[in-house]
Design a protein around this motif. Structure first.
Motif, PDB file in Angstrom:
ATOM      1  N   TYR A 154      84.609  44.326  35.569  1.00  0.00           N
ATOM      2  CA  TYR A 154      83.085  44.441  35.537  1.00  0.00           C
ATOM      3  C   TYR A 154      82.533  44.488  34.312  1.00  0.00           C
ATOM      4  CZ  TYR A 154      84.118  49.409  34.223  1.00  0.00           C
ATOM      5  OH  TYR A 154      84.389  50.546  33.533  1.00  0.00           O
ATOM      6  N   ARG A 155      81.338  44.190  34.284  1.00  0.00           N
ATOM      7  CA  ARG A 155      80.508  43.891  33.105  1.00  0.00           C
ATOM      8  C   ARG A 155      79.037  44.406  33.326  1.00  0.00           C
ATOM      9  NH1 ARG A 155      82.977  40.657  29.233  1.00  0.00           N
ATOM     10  NH2 ARG A 155      84.620  39.164  29.990  1.00  0.00           N
ATOM     11  N   CYS A 156      78.527  45.519  32.684  1.00  0.00           N
ATOM     12  CA  CYS A 156      77.490  46.207  32.684  1.00  0.00           C
ATOM     13  C   CYS A 156      76.934  46.458  31.455  1.00  0.00           C
ATOM     14  CB  CYS A 156      77.160  47.061  33.739  1.00  0.00           C
ATOM     15  SG  CYS A 156      78.174  48.358  33.296  1.00  0.00           S
ATOM     16  N   GLN A 157      75.843  47.116  31.110  1.00  0.00           N
ATOM     17  CA  GLN A 157      75.343  47.461  29.963  1.00  0.00           C
ATOM     18  C   GLN A 157      75.066  49.292  30.063  1.00  0.00           C
ATOM     19  OE1 GLN A 157      72.284  45.263  27.966  1.00  0.00           O
ATOM     20  NE2 GLN A 157      72.345  43.808  29.464  1.00  0.00           N
ATOM     21  N   ALA A 158      75.238  49.690  28.750  1.00  0.00           N
ATOM     22  CA  ALA A 158      74.609  50.968  28.569  1.00  0.00           C
ATOM     23  C   ALA A 158      74.000  51.376  27.345  1.00  0.00           C
ATOM     24  CB  ALA A 158      75.757  51.907  28.609  1.00  0.00           C
ATOM     25  N   MET A 159      73.479  52.375  26.980  1.00  0.00           N
ATOM     26  CA  MET A 159      72.977  52.502  25.516  1.00  0.00           C
ATOM     27  C   MET A 159      74.228  53.100  24.718  1.00  0.00           C
ATOM     28  SD  MET A 159      69.697  52.681  24.614  1.00  0.00           S
ATOM     29  CE  MET A 159      67.943  52.546  25.388  1.00  0.00           C
ATOM     30  N   LEU A 160      74.615  52.187  23.942  1.00  0.00           N
ATOM     31  CA  LEU A 160      75.901  52.493  23.133  1.00  0.00           C
ATOM     32  C   LEU A 160      75.746  52.972  21.831  1.00  0.00           C
ATOM     33  CD1 LEU A 160      78.228  49.416  23.979  1.00  0.00           C
ATOM     34  CD2 LEU A 160      78.017  51.449  25.386  1.00  0.00           C
ATOM     35  N   GLY A 161      74.562  52.767  21.042  1.00  0.00           N
ATOM     36  CA  GLY A 161      74.460  53.199  19.647  1.00  0.00           C
ATOM     37  C   GLY A 161      73.031  52.416  19.270  1.00  0.00           C
ATOM     38  N   ARG A 162      73.179  52.038  17.913  1.00  0.00           N
ATOM     39  CA  ARG A 162      71.899  51.306  17.399  1.00  0.00           C
ATOM     40  C   ARG A 162      72.376  50.170  16.569  1.00  0.00           C
ATOM     41  NH1 ARG A 162      66.989  52.375  16.069  1.00  0.00           N
ATOM     42  NH2 ARG A 162      66.186  51.544  13.958  1.00  0.00           N
ATOM     43  N   ARG A 163      71.503  48.960  16.930  1.00  0.00           N
ATOM     44  CA  ARG A 163      71.664  47.912  15.965  1.00  0.00           C
ATOM     45  C   ARG A 163      70.375  47.862  15.306  1.00  0.00           C
ATOM     46  NH1 ARG A 163      73.614  43.255  19.802  1.00  0.00           N
ATOM     47  NH2 ARG A 163      73.630  42.239  17.828  1.00  0.00           N
ATOM     48  N   SER A 164      70.282  47.555  13.861  1.00  0.00           N
ATOM     49  CA  SER A 164      68.959  47.599  13.126  1.00  0.00           C
ATOM     50  C   SER A 164      69.280  46.336  12.052  1.00  0.00           C
ATOM     51  CB  SER A 164      68.723  48.967  12.303  1.00  0.00           C
ATOM     52  OG  SER A 164      70.137  49.116  11.446  1.00  0.00           O
ATOM     53  N   SER A 165      68.251  46.051  11.472  1.00  0.00           N
ATOM     54  CA  SER A 165      68.350  44.973  10.554  1.00  0.00           C
ATOM     55  C   SER A 165      67.295  44.799   9.606  1.00  0.00           C
ATOM     56  CB  SER A 165      68.391  43.429  11.212  1.00  0.00           C
ATOM     57  OG  SER A 165      66.948  43.034  11.779  1.00  0.00           O
ATOM     58  N   ASN A 166      67.351  44.365   8.199  1.00  0.00           N
ATOM     59  CA  ASN A 166      66.306  44.242   7.206  1.00  0.00           C
ATOM     60  C   ASN A 166      66.679  43.109   6.396  1.00  0.00           C
ATOM     61  OD1 ASN A 166      68.656  46.083   6.079  1.00  0.00           O
ATOM     62  ND2 ASN A 166      67.841  45.303   4.420  1.00  0.00           N
ATOM     63  N   LEU A 167      65.654  42.817   5.718  1.00  0.00           N
ATOM     64  CA  LEU A 167      65.579  41.483   5.169  1.00  0.00           C
ATOM     65  C   LEU A 167      66.207  41.926   3.837  1.00  0.00           C
ATOM     66  CD1 LEU A 167      64.545  38.550   5.037  1.00  0.00           C
ATOM     67  CD2 LEU A 167      62.585  39.384   3.862  1.00  0.00           C
ATOM     68  N   ASP A 168      66.943  41.060   3.238  1.00  0.00           N
ATOM     69  CA  ASP A 168      67.699  41.336   2.025  1.00  0.00           C
ATOM     70  C   ASP A 168      67.073  39.945   1.040  1.00  0.00           C
ATOM     71  OD1 ASP A 168      69.424  41.276  -0.455  1.00  0.00           O
ATOM     72  OD2 ASP A 168      71.015  42.192   0.773  1.00  0.00           O
ATOM     73  N   ILE A 169      66.532  40.643   0.073  1.00  0.00           N
ATOM     74  CA  ILE A 169      65.727  39.494  -0.964  1.00  0.00           C
ATOM     75  C   ILE A 169      66.584  38.753  -1.664  1.00  0.00           C
ATOM     76  CG2 ILE A 169      64.241  39.491  -2.790  1.00  0.00           C
ATOM     77  CD1 ILE A 169      62.791  40.163  -0.229  1.00  0.00           C
ATOM     78  N   GLY A 170      67.606  39.577  -2.106  1.00  0.00           N
ATOM     79  CA  GLY A 170      68.868  38.681  -2.612  1.00  0.00           C
ATOM     80  C   GLY A 170      69.571  37.518  -1.929  1.00  0.00           C
ATOM     81  N   ARG A 171      69.646  37.957  -0.812  1.00  0.00           N
ATOM     82  CA  ARG A 171      70.210  37.240   0.164  1.00  0.00           C
ATOM     83  C   ARG A 171      69.138  35.965   0.550  1.00  0.00           C
ATOM     84  NH1 ARG A 171      74.786  38.795   2.694  1.00  0.00           N
ATOM     85  NH2 ARG A 171      74.590  37.233   4.404  1.00  0.00           N
ATOM     86  N   LEU A 172      67.933  36.431   0.568  1.00  0.00           N
ATOM     87  CA  LEU A 172      66.979  35.309   0.819  1.00  0.00           C
ATOM     88  C   LEU A 172      66.754  34.309  -0.119  1.00  0.00           C
ATOM     89  CD1 LEU A 172      64.369  34.841   2.603  1.00  0.00           C
ATOM     90  CD2 LEU A 172      62.919  36.152   1.144  1.00  0.00           C
ATOM     91  N   LEU A 173      67.072  34.777  -1.293  1.00  0.00           N
ATOM     92  CA  LEU A 173      67.002  33.643  -2.693  1.00  0.00           C
ATOM     93  C   LEU A 173      68.186  32.814  -2.745  1.00  0.00           C
ATOM     94  CD1 LEU A 173      65.583  35.981  -5.575  1.00  0.00           C
ATOM     95  CD2 LEU A 173      64.129  34.622  -4.020  1.00  0.00           C
ATOM     96  N   SER A 174      69.371  33.172  -1.780  1.00  0.00           N
ATOM     97  CA  SER A 174      70.439  32.526  -1.816  1.00  0.00           C
ATOM     98  C   SER A 174      70.622  31.952  -0.363  1.00  0.00           C
ATOM     99  CB  SER A 174      71.551  33.133  -2.176  1.00  0.00           C
ATOM    100  OG  SER A 174      71.471  33.766  -3.602  1.00  0.00           O
ATOM    101  N   THR A 175      69.325  31.612   0.328  1.00  0.00           N
ATOM    102  CA  THR A 175      69.571  31.091   1.732  1.00  0.00           C
ATOM    103  C   THR A 175      68.741  29.987   1.926  1.00  0.00           C
ATOM    104  OG1 THR A 175      70.184  33.187   2.397  1.00  0.00           O
ATOM    105  CG2 THR A 175      69.634  31.888   4.343  1.00  0.00           C
TER     106      THR A 175
END
Length: 739
Positions: A78-99
């Motif tokens: 079976y496959r379903c979903q549940a509240m497992l934890g947390r996913r978050s993201s943020n912009l990295d200026i250093g990576r931005l300049l190299s992308t």
């Protein structure tokens, strides 16, 4: 480019705004949905059940439709979903300049964090023609990278059965039955047939399974499945040519299941056979004796195997394989002298360029044989010639740990500490259990040495008591802490530790004044004040954890006395639990993302955190979630069970008695709660009541994953070896031999 950056910033702002609307403590509570997968089987036949309806509870309810529900496919998955934890993201200026632009679209300029909080989930499953299941299912595996958990298997029984549907941690329907090499003894250039027999339900598609064998000579080789199964057994086979060796070769051939659509029983995913290539008749005669010794080892006839291997080791046809097996079985039989002598011969027989891997086991054997000084003499110079930053690549971890233990047993604790601190930073240290055992033993040795040097020091005795407490040796710890307080009654932190330790020994029956003193000391450990009077909060998980438990004990006493202050104490306890959970996270795995020349980063940097660093923290999480659920519905039997089971895991079985009794009142006969009552009785010293509850558990659920093992342990202690053997056999019938 500027437009792309604006799009990325807008998307991140929207995501952040969505998170802000959640009424959750994001640092410790799940805020994001993730995938839940598992399988459902017929309890009697082991066949996968198709179209079973599965629901994971969310906010106190099991839904009949939606993303928390799923149906099993042809493999029972079976496959379903549940509240497992947390996913978050943020912009990295250093990576931005190299992308570049393409990388921006693919998220290359961002840092992502994926955190899984849960270690178990409430699940309901029903299927036509089967008795439903509803209860707590542990997670078998956590995959923070894919933000997915895999649940332990579920077994359903049919109506009218004298058994109940159950979850089955550690159970598997797939197991390797046998691995064979024909002929058993080969000459160079001979062709060999390898056959592997695997018990499993019928496969919808043969491509869904992969079975292979591996040896030093052949490497990894896939085996092909037969077209049809016979009696639930699927045969896999392959034909290989023996290398044209000039000397005899003795190798262990390992056959294993690498991929399968069904649950594999732990430890049953592989079996071994003996691959022997000989060049003359004398070697062929020895090969027959070696095959007999190998069979003895497989049957765990260790004494007979040791005799046979010693004879082989003394013969002119002795091989490194013979000596390694002799060393291993000698350690099992507590014969360290033979083990050390065998490893010495192995080192001498191994070519110098390949010898490094054998040094760790030899050094360990020397220490076990009481020759720590010899281990230091032989290998300390070898290690010290390698620069510290290069050691993880050039020095085997087992050798470092063995050397550290040699220093420890020789009384050179400062050198042992240097090794322990260095090894703790090695990337593979967490995967080598002896490294953790060495660090724990060293900590105890250091505390013991400190106490020997300062026998009248209350501080040294208190430290020794705390180390014992951390090792779960509660009775000894309490005795040492009491002695420390006799020497210096003003040590408030020791009073806190003593009260906390007594909860594990006698339950919360110390005088109220002692608890208040312990709480005051505990609070001083979590709220720190520097010389300037500036306060800060501790980052020590165990300080917050101890404080929370003491607050819980006080709140329970206040509730029993009808004290209205209980609510405020309980709130303080929950706040302390939150702080404990924030400091109890497991170490993070970091992937820097894909970086391509001229294109820059084309995937995000990802930090993954799976559950918590300490088992106490996992139990703290269940405790907090259960309390929240019970605030909403005091008659939620699963949350009552969650509360009680968490308290038992934390070592406070006496505190668990009330919620477990409440769970059974709400759902009479719930087997897991009956088992919990057995553990509570054991902690209270009532072995008769514990045995009765264990038998009641097994009457209700003969497939219970732990009750037979616990009853066997109890019967063994009482001298009833026949009864214990019966329980172990009953457990093995469903789960295989106990480890």
């Amino acid at each position: 480019m500027r437009t792309a950056i604006c799009v990325v910033l807008l998307m991140l702002a929207i995501a952040a705004g969505a998170d802000d609307r959640r009424e959750r403590d994001k640092a410790i509570e799940p805020t994001h949905w993730g995938a839940v997968t598992g399988r459902v089987y017929d309890a009697e036949t082991g066949a996968p059940i198709v179209a079973a309806r599965v629901s994971v509870r969310h906010e106190g309810a099991f839904a009949d439709s939606g993303k928390t529900t799923g149906k099993t496919d042809e493999t029972g998955q079976y496959r379903c979903q549940a509240m497992l934890g947390r996913r978050s993201s943020n912009l990295d200026i250093g990576r931005l300049l190299s992308t570049g632009l393409a990388g921006l679209i693919l998220g290359g300029a961002t840092n992502e964090t994926k955190r899984i909080d849960v270690s178990r989930l409430p699940v309901r499953v029903d299927a036509d023609g089967y008795t439903p299941y509803e209860g707590i299912v542990p997670c078998r595996a956590l995959d923070a990278g894919r933000f997915r958990v895999t649940m332990e298997p579920l077994l359903l029984t049919k109506p009218g059965s004298d058994q109940v549907s159950t979850t089955a941690p550690g159970w598997g329907v797939v197991r390797v039955v046998d691995v064979r090499v024909e002929p058993a003894v080969l000459r160079p250039g001979d062709r060999a047939a390898v056959q592997m027999l695997v018990a499993m339900p019928p496969l919808p598609r043969m491509r869904d399974v992969r079975v292979a064998c591996q040896t030093e000579s052949w490497g990894l080789k896939d085996l092909k499945p037969a077209r049809e199964q016979t009696g639930g057994i699927l045969a896999f086979s392959g034909e290989f040519r023996a290398p044209r060796a000039r000397e005899q070769r003795v190798e262990t051939l390992v056959g294993g299941v690498l991929r399968c659509p069904y649950d594999i029983a732990p430890g049953a995913d592989r079996k071994s056979a003996l691959l022997q290539i000989v060049t003359n008749d004398a070697q062929e005669a020895a090969a027959r004796d070696r095959a007999a010794a190998f069979a003895m080892l497989a049957e765990q006839r260790n004494v007979d195997a040791a005799v046979a291997l010693k004879a082989l080791a003394a013969s002119s046809a002795a091989s490194v394989w013979d000596l390694k097996r002799l060393a291993e079985v000698s350690e099992t039989l507590h014969d360290p002298a033979t083990a050390a002598a065998s490893w010495k011969r192995i080192v001498d027989m191994t070519p110098e360029k390949q010898r490094t891997a054998e040094l760790g086991p030899y050094a360990r054997a020397l220490v076990l044989n009481g020759d720590a000084a010899q281990a230091i003499k032989e290998y300390a110079p070898f290690v010290e010639r390698v620069r510290e930053q290069e050691r993880p690549e050039r020095v085997p971890l087992p050798l470092m740990v063995a050397l550290g233990r040699a220093y420890m047993v020789s009384g050179k604790l400062e050198r042992a500490r240097q090794v322990a601190d260095e090894v703790a930073e090695w990337p593979t240290a967490g995967q080598y259990s002896e490294a953790a055992t060495f660090r724990a033993d060293l900590r105890l040795a250091e505390a013991s040495e400190r106490l020997r040097e300062r026998p009248n020091s209350a501080e040294a005795r208190a430290h020794y008591g705390r180390v014992l407490m951390d090792m779960g040796r509660w009775d000894e710890a309490v005795q040492e802490l009491r002695e420390a307080l006799k020497t210096d009654p003003g040590m408030g932190a020791v009073r806190r530790d003593l009260t906390y330790g007594l909860l594990h020994v006698t339950g919360p029956d110390e005088p109220q004044a002692d608890l208040d003193d312990a709480l005051a000391a505990a609070q001083s450990q979590v709220t720190l004040t520097d010389r300037r009077g500036k306060t800060s909060e501790s980052k020590d998980f165990f300080a917050w954890h101890s404080y929370a438990v003491l607050l819980y004990v006080k709140a329970r006493r206040q509730q029993a006395a009808g004290d209205p202050a209980a609510a405020e104490t309980m709130q303080r306890m929950e706040n302390a639990l939150r702080e404990a959970l924030k400091t109890g996270r497991a170490g993070a795995d970091v992937s820097g993302g894909l970086f391509l020349p001229f294109l820059g980063y084309s995937s995000p940097s990802v930090v993954t955190i799976a559950a918590f660093a300490y088992p106490q923290a996992n139990a703290d999480y269940v405790l907090l979630q259960s309390l929240h659920s019970l605030e909403r519905d005091p008659n939620d039997y699963l949350s009552q069970f969650g509360l009680g089971s968490a308290l038992i895991e934390l070592g406070h079985a006496d505190l668990a008695a009330e919620p477990i009794a409440r769970c059974l009142a709400l759902r009479p006969g719930y087997a897991d709660a009956l088992y919990a009552q057995a553990l509570i009785a054991l902690k209270a010293g009532d072995r008769s009541a514990a045995a009765a509850r264990l038998r009641e558990t097994l009457t209700r659920n003969p497939r219970h994953p732990r009750a037979n093992l616990k009853l066997a342990e109890l019967l063994t202690e009482e001298g009833d070896t026949a009864g214990a053997a019966y329980c172990l056999a009953a457990h093995a019938r469903f789960y295989g031999a106990a480890p």
